[in-house]
Motif scaffolding. Sequence first.
Motif, PDB file in Angstrom:
ATOM      1  N   UNK A  80       0.902  -1.081   0.077  1.00 27.06           N
ATOM      2  CA  UNK A  80      -0.108  -0.038  -0.017  1.00 27.06           C
ATOM      3  C   UNK A  80       0.866   1.181   0.012  1.00 27.06           C
ATOM      4  N   UNK A  81       2.024   1.109   0.146  1.00 28.93           N
ATOM      5  CA  UNK A  81       3.107   2.160   0.083  1.00 28.93           C
ATOM      6  C   UNK A  81       4.498   1.537  -0.108  1.00 28.93           C
ATOM      7  N   UNK A  82       5.339   2.196  -0.890  1.00 30.76           N
ATOM      8  CA  UNK A  82       6.641   1.692  -1.549  1.00 30.76           C
ATOM      9  C   UNK A  82       7.399   2.738  -2.209  1.00 30.76           C
ATOM     10  N   UNK A  83       8.651   2.958  -1.417  1.00 27.10           N
ATOM     11  CA  UNK A  83       9.435   3.700  -1.874  1.00 27.10           C
ATOM     12  C   UNK A  83      11.008   3.292  -2.077  1.00 27.10           C
ATOM     13  N   UNK A  84      11.381   3.121  -3.017  1.00 25.92           N
ATOM     14  CA  UNK A  84      12.781   2.539  -3.365  1.00 25.92           C
ATOM     15  C   UNK A  84      13.688   3.402  -3.611  1.00 25.92           C
ATOM     16  N   UNK A  85      14.875   3.280  -3.651  1.00 26.40           N
ATOM     17  CA  UNK A  85      16.058   4.002  -3.741  1.00 26.40           C
ATOM     18  C   UNK A  85      16.263   3.797  -5.293  1.00 26.40           C
TER      19      UNK A  85
END
Length: 273
Positions: A82-87
């Motif tokens: 529901x939330x995803x923040x990758x480099x």
Amino acid sequence: MYKLVAIDLDGTLVTDEKELTPKTMKAIKEASQKGVKIMISSGRSFYRLEKYIDALDLRKENQYTICFNGGMIVENTTKEMIYSKNLDAEEVKELIQLGKTLGLPIVIYSRDTHYTEQVPEVMQKNSKNLKGMNLKIVNFNEMNFEEKENYIYKICFIDKPEIIIEKRKEIPKEIMEKYEITSSVPEYIEIVKKGIKKSEAIKVVMDKYDIKQNEVMAIGDGENDVEMLSFAGLGIAMENAMDDVKEFADDVTTSNNHDGVANAIEKYILRGE
């Protein structure tokens, strides 16, 4: 009344042997039965948390888990992010180069796989670190970090605590300001994208449940738990936490080897002190 309890895993929820105590399991299940949302909040990948989710009976609809120090939030039943923040790919390459410049072993984390060019000696000596880990030996230069399956959420430099302490001092100021750099255990330097914090992930879940800040309780022991402990209406540090982590907590419970999580839940939720 606390409606949401965010709990760190290593050094907090589990013992040094990476096990759940019977008392802890009982307290969490009783709190859950009372309608309290229990949320594991860890630096680990989701797949490495699933056995604990199942053991604690948290495989329920609209029940979430925070992974990668806040870089990902997963729904426990569907495994939907529901939330995803990758480099970004360039950030990954920059951090890999930093690790090599510092001369530190590097492990990078995608959603379901850990990658390294050489298994760190610290991990080799501690079988608990490798148990259940999907770790692949690769050449970082041959990986395409633009591909979704290779999205990297966290990068770790891993070595003996005394080496980590000294090498962390060598990280350039511009890198310190560009990323979130913390540690969950003395052997790790953990790096995620700027703005990624357990506290920020908790806010996402709070909005879904319509829970207020003063209805949140957080329990943790590591540097990567400081923001979470500070943000929560009630922040509980473990007895085994470092003193500078305890400073950010409202109370200190017993250690992870002595039912600290269970004692905190019993005190503030089951007995309602």
